[in-house]
Motif scaffolding. Structure first.
Motif, short mmCIF file in Angstrom:
data_model
loop_
_atom_site.label_atom_id
_atom_site.label_comp_id
_atom_site.label_asym_id
_atom_site.label_seq_id
_atom_site.Cartn_x
_atom_site.Cartn_y
_atom_site.Cartn_z
N GLU A 184 -2.86 10.73 0.19
CA GLU A 184 -2.41 10.57 1.61
C GLU A 184 -2.05 9.23 1.97
OE1 GLU A 184 -3.00 12.43 6.02
OE2 GLU A 184 -4.03 13.24 4.29
N LEU A 185 -2.98 8.43 1.72
CA LEU A 185 -2.73 7.02 2.15
C LEU A 185 -1.47 6.43 1.42
CD1 LEU A 185 -3.80 4.32 3.45
CD2 LEU A 185 -5.34 3.96 1.40
N PHE A 186 -1.44 6.39 0.19
CA PHE A 186 -0.64 5.50 -0.45
C PHE A 186 0.92 6.43 -0.28
CE2 PHE A 186 -4.00 4.42 -3.35
CZ PHE A 186 -4.00 2.99 -2.86
N LEU A 187 0.99 7.85 -0.11
CA LEU A 187 2.34 8.41 0.18
C LEU A 187 2.78 8.13 1.51
CD1 LEU A 187 1.69 11.94 -1.49
CD2 LEU A 187 3.32 10.29 -2.36
N SER A 188 1.73 8.18 2.43
CA SER A 188 2.08 7.41 3.83
C SER A 188 2.51 6.10 3.89
CB SER A 188 1.01 7.71 4.76
OG SER A 188 1.40 7.40 6.21
N LEU A 189 1.93 5.39 3.04
CA LEU A 189 2.31 3.90 3.09
C LEU A 189 3.89 3.69 2.69
CD1 LEU A 189 -0.91 2.06 2.33
CD2 LEU A 189 0.15 2.20 4.21
#
Length: 296
Positions: free
Chosen positions: A167-172
């Motif tokens: 979720e972190l990297f997709l959001s970034l």
């Protein structure tokens, strides 16, 4: 008139300071640069060069320790970064004890990396420092180092960690969420793996990634000097306190070893471990990389 003049001076000062931040040495403390009282491990992830003569963009993504306690002056200074999103990688209990204190318009996203884990979080380990004899019995003789390395392996293998980092990297990879910051309690372990994984995907050499990781010692250990000294004075093994508040190469190496053992490459870790495919990985590169000045 005096009020308008004061506002104009503040704006000019902020513009000058913001420009200075873009020219800091890669990995240098932004918290120290802008005079924050509690976030010495706040750092820009940008400025590093890749093996293909590209540079990680500055001013888009930051890593940090917890934003608590923050004075109103601290919060005002933090606005210089124009943050849109704050990704908090801590446990529910950690957040309850020390909730982030951020500018009003910053969206806070909680991603509990250790939700499925048995490993104690930093805050729980710190509690043992109040009982040096118990800490020696539970964590002494190298047991804590083994425990920490296992925790780093779990950053790669634990289902909750995979969900959180996905979720972190997709959001970034969504520009509308930027500029952003991600952090845990001390900004060195859960945050350290997130930074190391992303920088590696972007093509930053391993030794540079390791050097960025190790700089947490520079910004954290001085703040905990009195705590470390008191623990040792009470009969505690000094190495226990240093391990809790600092980092060692072998910790991050354990995470990389787990990643390579399970997936082979960082690209496969992102695709097979986190469900972030090649196209999405390329979006991250397009957002966070630019041509290096020396390559022009």
């Amino acid at each position: 008139m005096r009020t308008l003049a004061a506002l104009a001076l503040i704006m000019m000062t902020n513009v000058a300071m913001a420009d200075d931040l873009l020219h800091l040495e890669p990995g240098a403390s932004l918290g120290e640069a802008i005079g924050l009282s509690a976030t010495g491990n706040l750092r820009d992830l940008g400025g590093y060069e890749t093996s293909e003569d590209r540079t990680v963009v500055r001013g888009l993504l930051y890593r940090s320790n917890v934003f608590n306690p923050m004075s109103q002056d601290d919060i005002a200074k933090l606005r210089l970064l124009a943050l849109k999103t704050d990704y908090d990688l801590r446990t529910v209990q950690e957040i309850k004890i020390q909730p982030d204190q951020m500018p009003i318009r910053v969206q806070q996203v909680h991603l509990n990396v250790l939700a499925d884990g048995q490993s104690a979080a930093s805050a729980q380990l710190e509690a043992l420092l109040h009982d040096p004899k118990k800490a020696n019995a539970v964590l002494g003789g190298g047991r804590l180092e083994v425990h920490i390395k296992e925790g780093y392996r779990e950053f790669v293998s634990l289902p909750s960690a995979q969900r959180a980092y996905q979720e972190l990297f997709l959001s970034l990879a969504d520009k509308s969420n930027l500029p952003a910051v991600f952090h845990c309690t001390t900004g060195k372990d859960r945050t350290g793996w997130a930074a190391a994984a992303l920088l590696t995907l972007l093509g930053v050499p391993r030794e540079t990634v390791m050097a960025d990781y190790m700089r947490s010692n520079e910004y954290l250990l001085p703040d905990y000097r009195k705590t470390i000294q008191a623990f040792a004075a009470g009969g505690g093994e000094r190495g226990i306190a240093l391990a809790i508040f600092g980092v060692k190469r072998e910790y991050l190496e354990a995470a990389f070893d787990e990643m390579q053992r399970s997936y082979g490459t960082i690209e496969n870790y992102f695709s097979d471990g986190l469900g972030i495919d090649e196209d999405q990985q390329q979006v991250l590169r397009e957002i966070y990389l630019q041509d290096s000045p020396r390559a022009k």
